[in-house]
Design a protein around this motif. Structure first.
Motif: not given
Lengths: 204, 334
Positions: A36, A40, A56, A59, A62-63
């Motif tokens: 993660i 990022f 973005l 983020v 995926y995150v």
């Protein structure tokens, strides 16, 4: 420019270090957390390149979604990875082979533009100038006008994959009680309760 | 060397000063919002609420702060110490960082980026990590169950929040929060997008783990959920993060649907009041709804929560996206 350079080296160094820790960490949950961190910082690198929309989306998708589910699964598995690592080296030849194949493929993809410059001509759409539109609008114009059929095809492939996953995991069990909200809402007092006059000493 | 200092030092100093001022303001507002939450809850139940520390209990939050800070931080022996201590920090940092792009008034925003709304969406979708990390690192059963619930719940409600945001930004034609507010000069989006406003409000409750969707910390089943093993300052950071992200969601509702800093009607007595005051009034009005829901709606069952997210909100919001796009293109409003 020096601030951009410092920021780039900072984010790039953290990305590489986090990527290394993903495979080096002993605990699988720590691996996912480092993954993660790597995502990022990759997003931060996108921002430095002026691709704030991609950053973005990286983020959010995926995150915010993929890695959450990944963490979800890894947390629930109680795997002793130090035990799994016992025979680690015996898979080395296979792993190395896969790695080499991927490397060659990547080199071919990148190299194709150098070897045959006309390949780039096929791929490139007339990108709008950065000064005219922000990159969200530019991406939208390219994806939804020039490449709309390819975009739809990609969507269909994902749909097929989704249906496939559902078909593989869906099992119809008999005798499963399901809650039907509509039936519950449609239920009336008369269906459920019956009032009876009970005489003393008589019973029903 | 002095060139670099002038070129980067001054803007950096300005940004740091602005950020510090905003953080201090948010923390002060949070302290009173927390008190307001308890007072409203008490009033609904015909109680007094906190009323001992300061006049009407106005200093209660600060007394709580001191109490939390001066207690010992207990780290369980079986816990994963690093992750255990990072989790509350992640929660607070993410909650505060979302405020960087919130426009309090025209031009009154720290970072007026082009993709502000995506930034907020990304930050709020990361909020789940604090909960998951805390639940896993505690190495205890209740927090772990709570972490699993949190992961499923937050991912589910993010989907419908995403579609609601898509509806609003299609109508506004921009991803920039200030421009979204400016585009509501003619009409606040709460009127054309009323069903989306309702869905956004309910999803915001679920996203911030507020009752009736606080299954993550349902005290009758999971004690305090992921916060069971936390004490003193670390616990306080979770509470702080929770309330700051609630305020962030209230601010988002205000910006997306209630016209941000714009006055209700643009005529004499109303547009004398500065925009930031209107913004705060609207944020507090939305927070009042949050507090009232907490006071009188009973908690959902977990399967009902999932059903509401996936089978009710998702189809409705998806339909509304198509409808909005159809109306915008059909009536040539783009």
């Amino acid at each position: 420019m020096i601030a951009t350079a410092i920021a780039f080296y900072l984010f790039a160094a953290i990305t590489v270090a986090a990527g290394f820790m993903v495979i080096a960490a002993r605990n699988p949950v720590h691996s996912v957390l480092f993954l993660i961190l790597a995502f990022f910082n990759a997003a931060a690198l996108f921002v430095l390149m002026g691709a704030e929309f991609l950053a973005l989306i990286l983020v959010i998708v995926y995150v915010g979604a993929v890695a959450v589910l990944f963490l979800f699964v890894v947390m629930m598995l109680d795997v002793d990875f130090s035990e799994l690592r016992q025979g680690f080296l015996q898979y080395l030849p296979v792993g190395a082979l896969v790695g080499i194949i991927l490397l060659i493929e990547l080199l071919l993809v990148v190299g194709a533009w150098v070897i045959s410059p006309e390949a780039a001509g096929i791929a490139a759409a007339p990108a709008p100038a950065i000064a005219d539109v922000d990159n969200t609008r530019a991406l939208g114009q390219i994806i939804y006008t020039k490449y709309v059929y390819l975009f739809q095809a990609a969507g269909l492939i994902l749909l097929v994959a989704m249906i496939g996953a559902i078909v593989l995991t869906l099992r119809h069990k008999p005798n499963v009680k399901r809650q039907v909200i509509a039936n519950q809402v449609a239920r009336k007092r008369e269906d459920a309760v019956e009032l009876k006059k009970v005489e003393p000493g008589q019973g029903l | 060397m002095t060139d670099i200092l002038v070129a980067y030092g001054i803007p950096l100093a300005i940004i740091v000063a602005q950020s510090l001022a905003l953080i201090v303001a948010i923390l002060l507002v949070t302290a009173y919002v927390l008190l307001a939450d308890r007072k409203i809850w008490a009033a609904v139940q015909l109680r007094r609420g906190p009323n001992v520390v300061g006049a009407f209990g106005l200093l209660q939050s600060f007394a709580d702060l001191l109490k939390f800070v001066f207690k010992e931080v207990v780290v369980p022996a079986g816990s994963n110490k690093g992750v255990f201590l990072i989790a509350p920090l992640v929660t607070v940092t993410l909650a505060l960082s979302g405020w960087a792009v919130i426009p309090l008034d025209a031009k009154m925003v720290i970072s007026d980026i082009n993709v502000g709304i995506l930034y907020i969406f990304a930050i709020s979708s990361l909020g789940v990590y604090g909960v998951i990390m805390a639940g896993w690192a505690s190495n205890s059963k209740y927090p772990f169950l709570s972490a699993l619930r949190a992961a499923a719940q937050m991912v589910s409600y993010e989907v419908s929040i995403g579609f609601v945001i898509v509806c609003v930004l299609m109508t506004a034609g921009t991803l920039n929060l200030s421009e979204i507010v400016e585009s509501q000069k003619t009409i606040w989006y709460v009127i054309p997008h009323l069903p989306m406003f309702v869905i956004f409000f309910v999803s915001a409750l679920a996203e911030t783990n507020r009752p009736p969707f606080d299954l993550v910390e349902a005290e009758s089943e999971l004690v305090a959920g992921f916060m069971v093993e936390y004490s003193s300052t670390t616990y306080m950071m979770f509470m702080l993060g929770e309330y700051v992200s609630i305020l962030l969601m209230c601010a988002m509702t205000t910006i997306l649907f209630l016209g941000g800093w714009l006055p209700p009607v643009d005529i004499a007595p109303f547009n004398w009041i500065p925009g930031v005051v209107w913004f705060l009034i609207k944020v507090f009005a939305v927070f009042f709804m949050f507090a009232m829901v907490k006071a009188f709606v009973p908690r959902y069952r977990y399967d009902q929560l999932m059903r509401l997210g996936w089978k009710v909100f998702l189809p409705i919001s998806l339909f509304w996206v198509v409808l909005t796009a159809g109306v915008l293109v059909g009536f040539d409003l783009v």
